[in-house]
Design a protein around this motif. Structure first.
Motif, PDB file in Angstrom:
ATOM      1  N   CYS A  48       0.827  -1.212   0.000  1.00  0.00           N
ATOM      2  CA  CYS A  48       0.000   0.000   0.000  1.00  0.00           C
ATOM      3  C   CYS A  48       0.858   1.257   0.000  1.00  0.00           C
ATOM      4  CB  CYS A  48      -0.916   0.005   1.224  1.00  0.00           C
ATOM      5  SG  CYS A  48      -2.247  -1.197   1.180  1.00  0.00           S
ATOM      6  N   ILE A  49       1.898   1.244   0.808  1.00  0.00           N
ATOM      7  CA  ILE A  49       2.792   2.410   0.894  1.00  0.00           C
ATOM      8  C   ILE A  49       3.477   2.656  -0.453  1.00  0.00           C
ATOM      9  CG2 ILE A  49       4.918   3.282   1.946  1.00  0.00           C
ATOM     10  CD1 ILE A  49       4.053   1.843   4.525  1.00  0.00           C
ATOM     11  N   VAL A 125      -8.719  -7.272   4.993  1.00  0.00           N
ATOM     12  CA  VAL A 125      -9.482  -6.142   5.528  1.00  0.00           C
ATOM     13  C   VAL A 125      -8.536  -5.004   5.922  1.00  0.00           C
ATOM     14  CG1 VAL A 125     -10.970  -5.374   7.416  1.00  0.00           C
ATOM     15  CG2 VAL A 125     -11.404  -7.575   6.307  1.00  0.00           C
ATOM     16  N   PHE A 126      -7.405  -5.355   6.544  1.00  0.00           N
ATOM     17  CA  PHE A 126      -6.424  -4.340   6.942  1.00  0.00           C
ATOM     18  C   PHE A 126      -5.916  -3.572   5.728  1.00  0.00           C
ATOM     19  CE2 PHE A 126      -2.071  -2.937   7.572  1.00  0.00           C
ATOM     20  CZ  PHE A 126      -2.149  -2.248   8.768  1.00  0.00           C
ATOM     21  N   ALA A 127      -5.526  -4.303   4.681  1.00  0.00           N
ATOM     22  CA  ALA A 127      -5.000  -3.664   3.469  1.00  0.00           C
ATOM     23  C   ALA A 127      -6.060  -2.784   2.811  1.00  0.00           C
ATOM     24  CB  ALA A 127      -4.511  -4.728   2.489  1.00  0.00           C
ATOM     25  N   THR A 128      -7.310  -3.260   2.827  1.00  0.00           N
ATOM     26  CA  THR A 128      -8.400  -2.484   2.223  1.00  0.00           C
ATOM     27  C   THR A 128      -8.625  -1.180   2.972  1.00  0.00           C
ATOM     28  OG1 THR A 128      -9.494  -4.530   1.515  1.00  0.00           O
ATOM     29  CG2 THR A 128     -10.827  -2.535   1.562  1.00  0.00           C
ATOM     30  N   ALA A 132      -8.180   2.452   1.463  1.00  0.00           N
ATOM     31  CA  ALA A 132      -9.356   3.319   1.480  1.00  0.00           C
ATOM     32  C   ALA A 132      -9.073   4.642   2.175  1.00  0.00           C
ATOM     33  CB  ALA A 132     -10.520   2.604   2.164  1.00  0.00           C
ATOM     34  N   VAL A 133      -8.129   4.643   3.105  1.00  0.00           N
ATOM     35  CA  VAL A 133      -7.767   5.876   3.813  1.00  0.00           C
ATOM     36  C   VAL A 133      -6.656   6.628   3.078  1.00  0.00           C
ATOM     37  CG1 VAL A 133      -6.747   6.818   5.923  1.00  0.00           C
ATOM     38  CG2 VAL A 133      -8.486   5.025   6.071  1.00  0.00           C
ATOM     39  N   LEU A 201     -15.893  -0.788   0.779  1.00  0.00           N
ATOM     40  CA  LEU A 201     -14.940   0.195   1.308  1.00  0.00           C
ATOM     41  C   LEU A 201     -14.207   0.924   0.189  1.00  0.00           C
ATOM     42  CD1 LEU A 201     -13.369  -1.723   4.344  1.00  0.00           C
ATOM     43  CD2 LEU A 201     -14.872   0.267   4.436  1.00  0.00           C
ATOM     44  N   LEU A 202     -13.752   0.160  -0.818  1.00  0.00           N
ATOM     45  CA  LEU A 202     -13.015   0.781  -1.921  1.00  0.00           C
ATOM     46  C   LEU A 202     -13.912   1.671  -2.779  1.00  0.00           C
ATOM     47  CD1 LEU A 202     -10.613  -2.079  -3.117  1.00  0.00           C
ATOM     48  CD2 LEU A 202     -10.110  -0.111  -1.658  1.00  0.00           C
ATOM     49  N   ALA A 203     -15.189   1.281  -2.930  1.00  0.00           N
ATOM     50  CA  ALA A 203     -16.125   2.094  -3.715  1.00  0.00           C
ATOM     51  C   ALA A 203     -16.359   3.440  -3.031  1.00  0.00           C
ATOM     52  CB  ALA A 203     -17.447   1.348  -3.881  1.00  0.00           C
ATOM     53  N   ILE A 204     -16.575   3.415  -1.710  1.00  0.00           N
ATOM     54  CA  ILE A 204     -16.774   4.662  -0.950  1.00  0.00           C
ATOM     55  C   ILE A 204     -15.518   5.528  -1.030  1.00  0.00           C
ATOM     56  CG2 ILE A 204     -17.114   5.628   1.360  1.00  0.00           C
ATOM     57  CD1 ILE A 204     -18.784   3.079   1.968  1.00  0.00           C
TER      58      ILE A 204
END
Length: 218
Positions: A48-49, A125-128, A132-133, A201-204
Motif C-alpha cells: 500500500c505504501i 481487511v487491513f490492506a483495504t 481506502a484511507v 470500502l473501496l467504492a466509498i
C-alpha cells in the motif's frame, strides 16, 4: 488508462529494492514462526505504501498539472490508482501465500488451513482499510499534509476503539465470539463476505477521491 498504469508500473519497477525487502521480510516472518496474520499484514502494508508513493511522484515538479493538460480525465486517474494499489497488494500477498502453502506442504511451516483462512481475512481487511484511507488523503491533501492527516485519522480511530473498549463491558469476549462465528462460516461464505466488505470500502473511498480531485485545482 493504459498509459497511466504503464507509467505507474514503470515507477514501481524502479522501486525493486523496496519490493524485494517487503517480500523478503514477509517470508522472514513466516519462516521464524511469527504470527501468520502479521506476515501478510506487513507485506500488504508495504504494498500500500509503495502504491500510494506513486501519487507523491506524480505531484513532483508540477507533474500533475502537466498530466491534466493531456486527454486524461480526473476520474480515470483516480481509478488507475485503485487498480494499481489492488494489483500490487494482491501480487505481493500472493507471493507470501504461495510460500506459506509450499512451506506447509513440505512440513517446513506448521500452519493449519484455518490459520491461513483467518490470516488472509484479517490482512485483506487491513490492506483495504489502509488503501481506502491513504489514497483519498494523498490525492486531496498532497504528500506533505497527507502524512499529518493520516496520523490524525488513525489517532482518532485508535481513540474511538479505546473508548469503546473502556465503555463496553466484556469487549474482548465479544470480539472473540464474533471472530469464532466468522471462522465458522464456510469458505465460500467467508470469501463472499470478505469481497463484499472490500468492494464497499473501496467504492466509498473511490467516490471520495473523485470528488476531492474534481474540486482540487492545479
Amino acid at each position: 488508462m493504459k498509459g497511466l498504469l504503464v507509467k505507474d508500473f514503470r515507477f514501481l519497477l524502479g522501486q525493486k529494492a523496496s519490493l524485494l525487502i517487503a517480500v523478503g521480510l514477509g517470508l522472514y516472518f513466516l519462516v521464524t514462526g511469527t504470527d501468520l496474520s502479521f506476515a501478510f499484514i506487513f507485506t500488504m502494508m508495504m504494498a500500500c505504501i509503495l502504491a500510494t508513493s506513486s501519487i507523491s511522484y506524480d505531484n513532483m515538479d508540477n507533474g500533475m498539472s502537466f498530466m491534466l493538460t493531456l486527454p486524461i480525465q480526473k476520474k480515470t486517474y483516480v481509478v488507475s490508482k485503485y487498480i494499481l494499489s489492488v494489483a500490487i497488494v494482491l501480487a505481493l500477498g500472493a507471493v507470501v501465500l504461495l510460500m506459506a502453502v509450499i512451506g506447509s506442504n513440505m512440513g517446513m511451516l506448521d500452519w493449519a488451513l484455518e490459520d491461513l483462512k483467518g490470516a488472509l481475512l484479517v490482512a485483506g481487511v487491513f490492506a483495504t482499510v489502509m488503501m481506502a484511507v491513504m489514497i483519498p488523503v494523498y490525492i486531496i491533501f498532497g504528500a506533505e499534509k497527507a502524512r499529518i492527516a493520516i496520523i490524525a485519522i488513525y489517532g482518532i480511530i485508535a481513540a474511538v476503539l479505546f473508548v469503546l473498549k473502556s465503555v463496553v463491558k466484556d469487549s474482548e469476549a465479544m470480539i472473540n465470539e464474533f471472530m469464532a462465528r466468522l471462522m465458522s462460516l464456510s469458505n465460500w461464505q467467508l470469501a463472499l463476505l470478505g469481497v463484499g466488505v472490500i468492494v464497499a470500502l473501496l467504492a466509498i473511498s473511490m467516490i471520495i477521491s473523485m470528488i476531492g480531485l474534481e474540486k482540487k485545482e492545479y
